[in-house]
Design an enzyme around this catalytic site. Structure first.
Site, PDB file in Angstrom:
ATOM      1  N   LYS A   1      -0.703  72.071  11.025  1.00 46.51           N
ATOM      2  CA  LYS A   1      -2.062  72.387  10.590  1.00 46.51           C
ATOM      3  C   LYS A   1      -2.123  73.689   9.791  1.00 46.51           C
ATOM      4  O   LYS A   1      -2.995  73.853   8.930  1.00 46.51           O
ATOM      5  CB  LYS A   1      -3.008  72.446  11.786  1.00 46.51           C
ATOM      6  CG  LYS A   1      -3.308  71.089  12.431  1.00 46.51           C
ATOM      7  CD  LYS A   1      -4.311  71.225  13.564  1.00 46.51           C
ATOM      8  CE  LYS A   1      -4.718  69.883  14.136  1.00 46.51           C
ATOM      9  NZ  LYS A   1      -3.641  69.250  14.934  1.00 46.51           N
TER      10      LYS A   1
ATOM     11  N   TRP B   1       4.603  68.703  15.023  1.00 47.20           N
ATOM     12  CA  TRP B   1       3.281  68.336  15.497  1.00 47.20           C
ATOM     13  C   TRP B   1       2.201  69.240  14.882  1.00 47.20           C
ATOM     14  O   TRP B   1       2.175  69.426  13.673  1.00 47.20           O
ATOM     15  CB  TRP B   1       3.236  68.339  17.034  1.00 47.20           C
ATOM     16  CG  TRP B   1       4.139  67.322  17.680  1.00 47.20           C
ATOM     17  CD1 TRP B   1       5.389  67.541  18.215  1.00 47.20           C
ATOM     18  CD2 TRP B   1       3.897  65.910  17.841  1.00 47.20           C
ATOM     19  NE1 TRP B   1       5.915  66.382  18.703  1.00 47.20           N
ATOM     20  CE2 TRP B   1       5.023  65.363  18.498  1.00 47.20           C
ATOM     21  CE3 TRP B   1       2.837  65.066  17.524  1.00 47.20           C
ATOM     22  CZ2 TRP B   1       5.118  64.011  18.832  1.00 47.20           C
ATOM     23  CZ3 TRP B   1       2.924  63.724  17.854  1.00 47.20           C
ATOM     24  CH2 TRP B   1       4.055  63.212  18.499  1.00 47.20           C
ATOM     25  N   SER B   2       1.336  69.828  15.697  1.00 50.22           N
ATOM     26  CA  SER B   2       0.167  70.527  15.140  1.00 50.22           C
ATOM     27  C   SER B   2       0.482  71.868  14.496  1.00 50.22           C
ATOM     28  O   SER B   2      -0.411  72.471  13.893  1.00 50.22           O
ATOM     29  CB  SER B   2      -0.902  70.699  16.206  1.00 50.22           C
ATOM     30  OG  SER B   2      -1.534  69.466  16.477  1.00 50.22           O
ATOM     31  N   THR B   3       1.693  72.342  14.612  1.00 50.24           N
ATOM     32  CA  THR B   3       2.076  73.511  13.811  1.00 50.24           C
ATOM     33  C   THR B   3       1.915  73.186  12.328  1.00 50.24           C
ATOM     34  O   THR B   3       1.772  74.087  11.496  1.00 50.24           O
ATOM     35  CB  THR B   3       3.517  73.940  14.153  1.00 50.24           C
ATOM     36  OG1 THR B   3       3.600  74.198  15.561  1.00 50.24           O
ATOM     37  CG2 THR B   3       3.935  75.192  13.415  1.00 50.24           C
TER      38      THR B   3
ATOM     39  N   TYR C   1     -11.283  70.658  19.458  1.00 49.13           N
ATOM     40  CA  TYR C   1     -10.021  70.506  18.733  1.00 49.13           C
ATOM     41  C   TYR C   1      -9.878  69.126  18.096  1.00 49.13           C
ATOM     42  O   TYR C   1      -9.876  68.104  18.786  1.00 49.13           O
ATOM     43  CB  TYR C   1      -8.865  70.779  19.685  1.00 49.13           C
ATOM     44  CG  TYR C   1      -7.508  70.800  19.029  1.00 49.13           C
ATOM     45  CD1 TYR C   1      -7.247  71.638  17.952  1.00 49.13           C
ATOM     46  CD2 TYR C   1      -6.486  69.989  19.494  1.00 49.13           C
ATOM     47  CE1 TYR C   1      -6.000  71.665  17.362  1.00 49.13           C
ATOM     48  CE2 TYR C   1      -5.236  70.010  18.926  1.00 49.13           C
ATOM     49  CZ  TYR C   1      -4.997  70.851  17.847  1.00 49.13           C
ATOM     50  OH  TYR C   1      -3.761  70.872  17.262  1.00 49.13           O
TER      51      TYR C   1
END
Length: 388
Positions: free
Chosen positions: A75, A71-73, A161
């Site tokens: 980014k 997921w957002s890791t 966010y």
């Protein structure tokens, strides 16, 4: 070892035995299904552990090379790509985004600078018009809609966010400069040369290695849905347009798509190595990926505030750097307030602490209900710093 703790494999230096204990406790006490954790100190691997199950039925063991959507890791690696271009003089943080992406100038965004994209301050946290998961797989459509939209708030005034849009915004700038989608650029410039098991856009041949994501319990999902009803329109758009959960992310279409904010697949070992580039001030082994100045720039705070999207979940002010969140006084990434990192939906995270020379990655498939600072994460981080 208690019966509720599966076989834990890998290595853990004696000094970091507490990390192994915390990892085991995640299974015994915090509902872990399958997971891996990796820690690097001074560029050396000191923890590389994995265990549990890669599927909800507990029939497939989590292996050394099991991949999972983080997921957002994701980014962090996406931001790293942008910083490579900044370091090479191909991207200017203070230049208007429209310099590289002319269509972006629409709806009053002609002067909006690149740094606002990296720091979640562009006001484009979510699309205004309904956008399906299938449409999210269409790069041209998604970026075209982003270029045309009016910001939800005054750009630069506050962070909010950009849960999914972040990757398309930063990624399209990368594509306009290099001609490559961010997944291809990451592979060509960073993960390929370094031999890191992390991709944005999973090759079909790797599908057999991917763990099944299991969503948080229904009660927790119900609580989350109730809390969503209290959010302002920009936050609803950021977190729910389109609504994405484990069911979509387990599909071949999601895994193959270019979703640079949330679609990365990798091992904890690879996540730790990617974030360790910032922790080691631009180095990966003896290879320089970024200049020391560029690595420091990643954690250049852009102003603490109550985030317009996640502020209610955090309950306090936070600060985003140029791609990663600062640990801050609350210690989201350990006791050094200038350490940085990024959480992924459900629990995963990457961490970089240049002062302690710590790079860390944690991945798992049983998603928790927390938007950030999952108890499993905090137990592992606390154990690492207790050993330093």
């Amino acid at each position: 070892m208690t019966p509720s703790v599966p076989l834990i494999e890998g290595h853990c230096d004696a000094r970091f035995a507490g990390v192994r204990e915390a990892f085991e406790a995640n299974f015994a006490e915090r509902g872990e299904l399958g997971a891996a954790v990796a820690v690097r100190v001074g560029g050396q691997s000191v923890v590389d552990l994995w265990g549990g199950w890669a599927d909800s039925k507990r029939t497939v063991a989590w292996e050394r090379d099991t991949l999972v959507n983080v997921w957002s890791t994701t980014k962090g690696p996406t931001a790293l790509c942008a910083h490579v271009l900044i370091d090479r003089g191909l991207l200017d943080l203070d230049a208007p985004v429209a310099t590289y992406w002319p269509e972006f100038a629409a709806a009053g965004k002609s002067s909006l600078p690149v740094r606002y994209l990296l720091s979640h301050r562009a006001g484009l946290a979510g699309l205004r018009e309904p956008h399906s998961v299938a449409e999210l797989y269409d790069w041209e459509l998604t970026t075209r809609r982003l270029a045309a939209m009016e910001p939800w708030w005054q750009p630069g005034s506050q962070s909010g966010y950009h849960a999914l849009t972040y990757g398309f915004l930063v990624g399209e700038v990368i594509r306009r400069i290099t001609g490559l989608l961010p997944g291809a650029f990451l592979r060509q410039e960073i993960t390929g040369p370094l031999g890191l098991d992390f991709t944005i856009g999973l090759p079909e041949k790797e599908a057999d290695r991917v763990a099944e994501l299991v969503h948080a319990p229904a009660a927790a999902n119900g609580e989350r849905a109730a809390s969503f009803s209290q959010l302002p329109p920009a936050a609803l758009a950021a977190l729910g347009n389109p609504p994405v959960a484990a069911a979509e992310a387990n599909s071949p279409a999601w895994r193959a798509a270019q979703i640079p904010a949330a679609g990365g697949h990798g091992t904890a070992r690879a996540v730790a190595a990617l974030y360790d580039i910032v922790a080691r001030r631009g180095l990966a082994g003896d290879r320089r990926v970024l200049s020391a100045e560029a690595a420091e720039r990643v954690r250049e705070g852009q102003g603490a505030c109550r985030d317009l999207v996640l502020g209610a979940a955090f309950g306090h002010d936070t600060e985003v750097g140029l791609g990663l969140w600062l640990s801050g006084p609350q210690g989201a990434y350990g006791p050094n307030p200038r350490a940085v990192g990024h959480d992924g939906f459900g629990g995963s995270f990457g961490l970089a602490d240049p002062e302690a020379e710590v790079g860390m990655g944690y991945v798992m498939n049983r998603m928790g209900p927390h938007l950030a600072n999952d108890p499993r994460k905090m137990a592992l981080i606390d154990a690492v710093y207790a050993a330093l």
